[in-house]
Enzyme design. Structure first.
Site, PDB file in Angstrom:
ATOM      1  N   CYS A 177       0.312  -1.060  -0.298  1.00 54.87           N
ATOM      2  CA  CYS A 177      -0.480   0.097  -0.388  1.00 54.87           C
ATOM      3  C   CYS A 177       0.867   0.988  -0.060  1.00 54.87           C
ATOM      4  CB  CYS A 177      -1.035  -0.061   1.189  1.00 54.87           C
ATOM      5  SG  CYS A 177      -2.095   0.870   1.954  1.00 54.87           S
ATOM      6  N   HIS A 236     -10.084  -3.450  -0.645  1.00 54.03           N
ATOM      7  CA  HIS A 236      -8.796  -2.955  -0.015  1.00 54.03           C
ATOM      8  C   HIS A 236      -9.022  -1.261   0.198  1.00 54.03           C
ATOM      9  CE1 HIS A 236      -4.413  -1.852   0.893  1.00 54.03           C
ATOM     10  NE2 HIS A 236      -4.767  -0.628   0.120  1.00 54.03           N
ATOM     11  N   GLU A 237     -10.092  -0.278  -0.820  1.00 60.64           N
ATOM     12  CA  GLU A 237     -10.419   0.746  -0.642  1.00 60.64           C
ATOM     13  C   GLU A 237     -11.378   0.956   0.220  1.00 60.64           C
ATOM     14  OE1 GLU A 237      -7.853   2.480  -2.291  1.00 60.64           O
ATOM     15  OE2 GLU A 237      -7.175   1.343  -3.239  1.00 60.64           O
ATOM     16  N   HIS A 283      -9.901   0.999   3.467  1.00 62.63           N
ATOM     17  CA  HIS A 283      -9.186   2.622   3.983  1.00 62.63           C
ATOM     18  C   HIS A 283     -10.255   3.649   4.387  1.00 62.63           C
ATOM     19  CE1 HIS A 283      -5.222   2.241   2.649  1.00 62.63           C
ATOM     20  NE2 HIS A 283      -5.322   2.218   1.816  1.00 62.63           N
TER      21      HIS A 283
END
Lengths: 171, 182
Positions: B107, B150-151, B154
């Site tokens: 990342c 993954h986003e 976040h």
């Protein structure tokens, strides 16, 4: 600033890590890297800490841990550079019937090829022996040739073996 | 299949925030997709992703803004199967997921470590499009599914470090190549 390598080994019980970490914190030693596991039920921890207390002082501080079932060793080590070489990481997996020399023979093949084992776990469960290792090979390594040699040794040992590239995805 | 996206304004390239910045660990609030500031933020995310080599996704907390907005584009990635081109979503969530698989992730906000993370390889995501506010539903798989999760993580204040598969699942990054996103 000195860097110290500390190992703690012995009979497992709750509180070993807490006691060790507290003693180090009281001496202002920063716990930089550590690894702990149970090996056949035995507590095994290695850590690197940095600070101004010397080895003797830390040994004294860790004395309360020494209740006859644990051994502690402290020694000063140089600060290693963290710059890693260029290359690729591979996962080496081996499983088969337990017999003498599996780690020795396979690690020798890796070493001959210039590979560096960065993480290694072996487990024996009944008759089944399992080895998982992460290995860095230099960029110029001919992996196909390494794979052939590993396969040959695995054949001689009668174990199943795999070597696969660890792929890393950037997100 | 291409993802239909309203035209965004010109984006500005922003600095990418690195852990342990607190903003990366905060759950972002839901946002109004039609708020001009949010639309601009989305454009900025796309612009910043585009100039970062190897970057296939970027979320608002990574540019220092706690908000549920991100962009993803895996269309050039060899591991992608289903792709929707450039995806920009706000208030997105995973509504269905199946078939977990472990993969090693890096990342931009955690440049020196990688980690082994289990993610669903088939997912359905629902979110809103910036500007129009229209609801979008995306069904995808493989690498695009991993990137979306993954986003979305976040946006919820989670890094891959919060999802690793075990105590030995965090690794020091071993290879730096010229031009790599780092």
């Amino acid at each position: 600033m000195t860097y110290l390598a500390i190992t703690v080994l012995g009979h497992d019980r709750p509180g070993i890590i807490a006691q060790t970490a507290e003693a180090l914190a009281e001496l202002g030693m920063n716990l930089e890297d550590s690894s702990m596991t149970l090996l056949r039920g035995h507590f095994a921890m290695t850590l690197i800490c940095a600070g101004d207390a010397g080895a003797a002082k830390i040994e004294a501080a860790l004395t309360p841990l020494l209740d006859g079932s644990l051994s502690v060793s402290v020694r000063e080590v140089p600060q290693e550079s963290e710059v890693a070489p260029l290359g690729e990481s591979y996962l080496l997996t081996v499983h088969g019937a337990d017999r003498l020399g599996i780690v020795a023979r396979l690690a020798a093949v890796v070493a001959e090829a210039g590979g560096n084992i960065t993480d290694l776990t072996t487990r024996l469960s009944g008759d089944l022996y399992v080895l998982v290792a992460e290995v860095d090979f230099p960029a110029a390594t001919e992996i196909a040739a390494v794979r052939d040699r590993i396969a040959r040794v695995a054949d001689e040992l009668g174990v199943e073996v795999g070597l696969r590239l660890v792929e890393r995805d950037e997100l | 299949m291409t993802f239909v996206l309203a035209t965004l304004p010109e984006g500005r390239v922003l600095d990418v925030v690195r852990a342990p910045a607190h903003v990366l660990s905060q759950a972002g609030p839901g946002v109004d997709p039609q708020d001009p500031e949010i639309v601009q933020l989305c454009a900025d995310l796309v612009a910043t992703m585009r100039v970062s080599p190897g970057c296939v996704g970027l979320a608002a907390p990574q540019v220092g803004v706690s908000a549920q907005a991100f962009c993803v584009d895996v269309s050039e990635h060899p591991k992608a199967r289903t792709t929707h081109g450039l995806i920009v979503l706000v208030n997105a969530r995973v509504v269905e997921s199946s078939r977990n698989e472990k993969g090693r992730e890096g990342c931009m906000s955690v440049p020196d470590l990688t980690g082994d993370v289990k993610r669903a390889t088939r997912i359905t995501v629902e979110g809103q499009l910036p500007a129009s506010g229209e609801t979008a539903r995306i069904e995808t798989d493989a690498f695009e599914a991993r990137a979306l999760q993954h986003e979305i993580d976040h946006c919820a204040g989670l890094l891959f470090l919060d999802r690793v598969a075990g105590a030995h699942a965090i690794h020091t990054r071993k290879v730096y190549l010229a031009g790599e996103s780092g």
